[in-house]
Design a protein around this motif. Sequence first.
Motif, short mmCIF file in Angstrom:
data_model
loop_
_atom_site.label_atom_id
_atom_site.label_comp_id
_atom_site.label_asym_id
_atom_site.label_seq_id
_atom_site.Cartn_x
_atom_site.Cartn_y
_atom_site.Cartn_z
N LYS A 383 42.67 52.54 41.24
CA LYS A 383 41.87 51.45 41.81
C LYS A 383 42.31 50.10 41.26
CE LYS A 383 38.02 51.90 43.57
NZ LYS A 383 36.64 52.21 44.01
N ILE A 384 42.52 50.01 39.94
CA ILE A 384 42.89 48.71 39.38
C ILE A 384 44.32 48.33 39.78
CG2 ILE A 384 41.27 48.99 37.47
CD1 ILE A 384 43.68 49.35 35.60
N THR A 385 45.19 49.33 39.94
CA THR A 385 46.54 49.02 40.42
C THR A 385 46.48 48.43 41.82
OG1 THR A 385 47.49 50.85 39.14
CG2 THR A 385 48.82 49.99 40.95
N ALA A 386 45.77 49.09 42.70
CA ALA A 386 45.65 48.61 44.08
C ALA A 386 45.07 47.20 44.12
CB ALA A 386 44.79 49.57 44.89
N PHE A 387 44.01 46.98 43.35
CA PHE A 387 43.35 45.67 43.38
C PHE A 387 44.25 44.58 42.80
CE2 PHE A 387 40.69 42.25 41.83
CZ PHE A 387 39.89 42.00 42.94
N ILE A 388 44.82 44.83 41.63
CA ILE A 388 45.64 43.80 40.97
C ILE A 388 46.84 43.44 41.82
CG2 ILE A 388 47.10 43.32 38.96
CD1 ILE A 388 45.10 44.99 37.30
N TRP A 389 47.48 44.44 42.41
CA TRP A 389 48.66 44.19 43.24
C TRP A 389 48.28 43.33 44.46
CZ3 TRP A 389 49.77 46.64 39.17
CH2 TRP A 389 51.02 47.14 38.87
N ALA A 390 47.22 43.73 45.15
CA ALA A 390 46.81 42.98 46.35
C ALA A 390 46.32 41.58 46.00
CB ALA A 390 45.74 43.75 47.10
N TYR A 391 45.61 41.46 44.90
CA TYR A 391 45.07 40.16 44.49
C TYR A 391 46.18 39.20 44.09
CZ TYR A 391 40.81 37.54 43.38
OH TYR A 391 39.77 36.66 43.40
N ALA A 392 47.27 39.77 43.53
CA ALA A 392 48.40 38.94 43.15
C ALA A 392 49.07 38.30 44.36
CB ALA A 392 49.43 39.76 42.37
N VAL A 393 48.97 38.96 45.51
CA VAL A 393 49.54 38.42 46.74
C VAL A 393 48.58 37.44 47.41
CG1 VAL A 393 50.42 39.00 49.04
CG2 VAL A 393 50.98 40.46 47.09
N THR A 394 47.31 37.82 47.48
CA THR A 394 46.33 36.99 48.20
C THR A 394 45.78 35.85 47.36
OG1 THR A 394 44.52 38.48 47.56
CG2 THR A 394 45.64 38.93 49.65
N ASN A 395 45.77 36.02 46.03
CA ASN A 395 45.24 34.99 45.13
C ASN A 395 46.17 34.84 43.93
OD1 ASN A 395 42.16 34.49 46.12
ND2 ASN A 395 42.73 36.63 46.35
N PRO A 396 47.34 34.24 44.10
CA PRO A 396 48.33 34.18 43.02
C PRO A 396 47.78 33.49 41.77
CG PRO A 396 49.27 33.47 45.12
CD PRO A 396 47.80 33.57 45.33
N GLY A 397 48.26 33.96 40.63
CA GLY A 397 47.86 33.33 39.36
C GLY A 397 46.95 34.24 38.57
N VAL A 398 47.24 34.42 37.28
CA VAL A 398 46.44 35.31 36.45
C VAL A 398 45.01 34.82 36.27
CG1 VAL A 398 47.14 34.23 34.28
CG2 VAL A 398 46.42 36.62 34.28
N ASN A 399 44.82 33.49 36.28
CA ASN A 399 43.47 32.95 36.10
C ASN A 399 42.54 33.35 37.23
OD1 ASN A 399 44.14 31.74 33.69
ND2 ASN A 399 44.71 29.80 34.63
N ALA A 400 43.09 33.46 38.45
CA ALA A 400 42.26 33.87 39.59
C ALA A 400 41.74 35.28 39.41
CB ALA A 400 43.07 33.76 40.88
N LEU A 401 42.51 36.10 38.71
CA LEU A 401 42.13 37.51 38.53
C LEU A 401 40.99 37.68 37.53
CD1 LEU A 401 42.97 40.39 39.40
CD2 LEU A 401 44.62 40.39 37.52
N ARG A 402 40.77 36.68 36.70
CA ARG A 402 39.76 36.83 35.64
C ARG A 402 38.36 37.08 36.20
NH1 ARG A 402 41.12 32.26 31.04
NH2 ARG A 402 43.12 33.16 30.34
N THR A 403 38.00 36.36 37.23
CA THR A 403 36.62 36.47 37.74
C THR A 403 36.28 37.89 38.16
OG1 THR A 403 36.58 34.15 38.41
CG2 THR A 403 34.99 35.62 39.46
N PRO A 404 37.08 38.54 39.03
CA PRO A 404 36.73 39.91 39.39
C PRO A 404 36.90 40.91 38.26
CG PRO A 404 38.81 39.26 40.42
CD PRO A 404 38.21 38.03 39.83
N ILE A 405 37.93 40.75 37.44
CA ILE A 405 38.19 41.72 36.37
C ILE A 405 37.11 41.65 35.30
CG2 ILE A 405 39.73 42.30 34.47
CD1 ILE A 405 40.83 43.31 37.04
N PHE A 406 36.72 40.45 34.87
CA PHE A 406 35.72 40.32 33.81
C PHE A 406 34.39 40.92 34.24
CE2 PHE A 406 37.83 36.40 31.62
CZ PHE A 406 38.87 37.22 31.22
N ALA A 407 34.04 40.72 35.51
CA ALA A 407 32.78 41.29 36.00
C ALA A 407 32.84 42.82 35.95
CB ALA A 407 32.52 40.82 37.43
#
Length: 578
Positions: A383-407
């Motif tokens: 699940k986290i592989t699928a999400f992180i990979w897709a999010y990297a394409v749709t929302n580039p940048g590690v900072n963007a990933l913090r909001t969903p991951i931290f929750a």
Amino acid sequence: MSKLNIDQKSVRTLFSEKKTDFLIPDYQRPYAWGEKECQTLWDDLFTFAFPDNDCDKFDSDGNEYFLGPIVTFKNAEGKMEIIDGQQRLTTLMLLLRAFYDKYGNMKNDRAIKTSKFIEQCIWKTDEFGDPDKSALKIDSEVATDDQKDEFLNILKTGKTEENWKSSYAVNYRFFQKKIADFLNDYPDWFSYFPVRIMNNCILLPIEAESQDTALRIFSTLNDRGKPLSDADIFKAQFYKYFSAKGEKAQFIEKWKALEELCSSIFRRTPMDELFTRYMYYERSRQGIKASTTEALRKFYERNSYALMKNEQTFENLIDLAKFWEDVQNQSKIRFSDKVLRRLFVLNYAPNGMWTYFVSVYYLTYRDSQGFLEDESFYQFLNKITAFIWAYAVTNPGVNALRTPIFAEMVNVVNKRPVTFSDFLFQPQHLQNVLSNYYFSNNRAITKAMLTWWALQDEEQELPSLETNFQIEHIFARNRQVKEKTLADPRNLESLGNKVLLEKRINISASDYRFVDKVKYYTGFENSRKQKLEGTKIKELHDLVATHQDFTETDIVQRNAKIMLKFQAYLKENGLIQE
């Protein structure tokens, strides 16, 4: 604005001041200078004190030799904690003590005066300048230096035991020998050398108002030495806690083992990396979802370093390090093959956020033996592989990933399902983004996608994490430059034309046609009768078996296959909006 006291001083002035009370704090690293550094110091000082090997060429009023800065701050007990300059100060103290050991027994006036000067540098003195030889001007509390008592005993007594092998003892004996040789070779200069060191060798003491300021100054000034890490500060807090419990020796042994383990796992600032991964676990337990994170030391110093006053914290850190050691070693005892395959893919993630997420998951769900329930862990990794990979394409940048991951980290520590329910992907938008995304080689997601794709084939052998993979263009870039074969040049950089290939397989002619690359993919014998191994990437072997050439049509079809499979992977993991 932070206040600084800066005033260059001679060795004698700085060391003999009444207020001088140096402390090498518990978070410092052990003394590390060896004979090479001591020889260099001796040679430099001798050349300075006796220019052109001539005692009379020295100008006592004008000649100065700069030894470097000393960065300190005054702690709550009034001691000058040394942040930078530990190695120089320690070595100078040993050198002065070696001079005193030789000169202290001489009865002529100059020797007596010289000895008096040295006494005031090494020991605290009364109002008449007489030394209290039980009170040194320097002390050491270095937590992981179990030989620091030798240093203090040498300064107090001027003697070493035959069985002492520490750097302190070795360097002190070195200086004793150099001084004996000096007196033998230059008997008429005997009183000048230590006096010129004390009076004309200059230090730049920088006294900061706080530890934080001193550490910042050190980081700015020091471009050669190894700066103190946050973990050095944390070590000191643990040291105090375990020392109070009477477990100082056990802690030092465990800490050293943990440092060695982390150095074998993590690349830069290994211990800080371990503390960072653990921080996200404690952060999640506190229910913190904010996308901004505090600096590492700021987080741990809360409530007077409360986390370091808890034995479980240290045990958790050790356990977490062992978990990541097994990830790196691809341990088949701890992990199933399917889990190892997911972990291999995650090692090529476009950012390091996954390591924090997996650390939180492990510390939450591990059993008493440090094992995870295999199927649940496997589903989590998917699940986290699928999400992180897709999010990297749709929302580039590690900072963007913090909001969903931290929750979701907070959900993990509360043993709630990981769903990313507020961040599901809209199918049409996702398809449009994937179709228009430029998968250039300098984007981390490109290699990440290719790694995911290679491991989707269940017959693909699990590669070693030590294997260095590069991105191979199946249809060569230079071939397109020369022949303009592709109708749509964008296809050259599409995922359909790219594949992982081991770096050791050096296809030097980058304009090779597919048929010319086959031998590199499958392996061949070179002109020196050496057998060169082919690639471990199964898809390349499949292409060799089914293709005479790799054309633009093949690129387009393969690209569509990858994209459809990836979107299906997201759907399988419940990440597509219905």
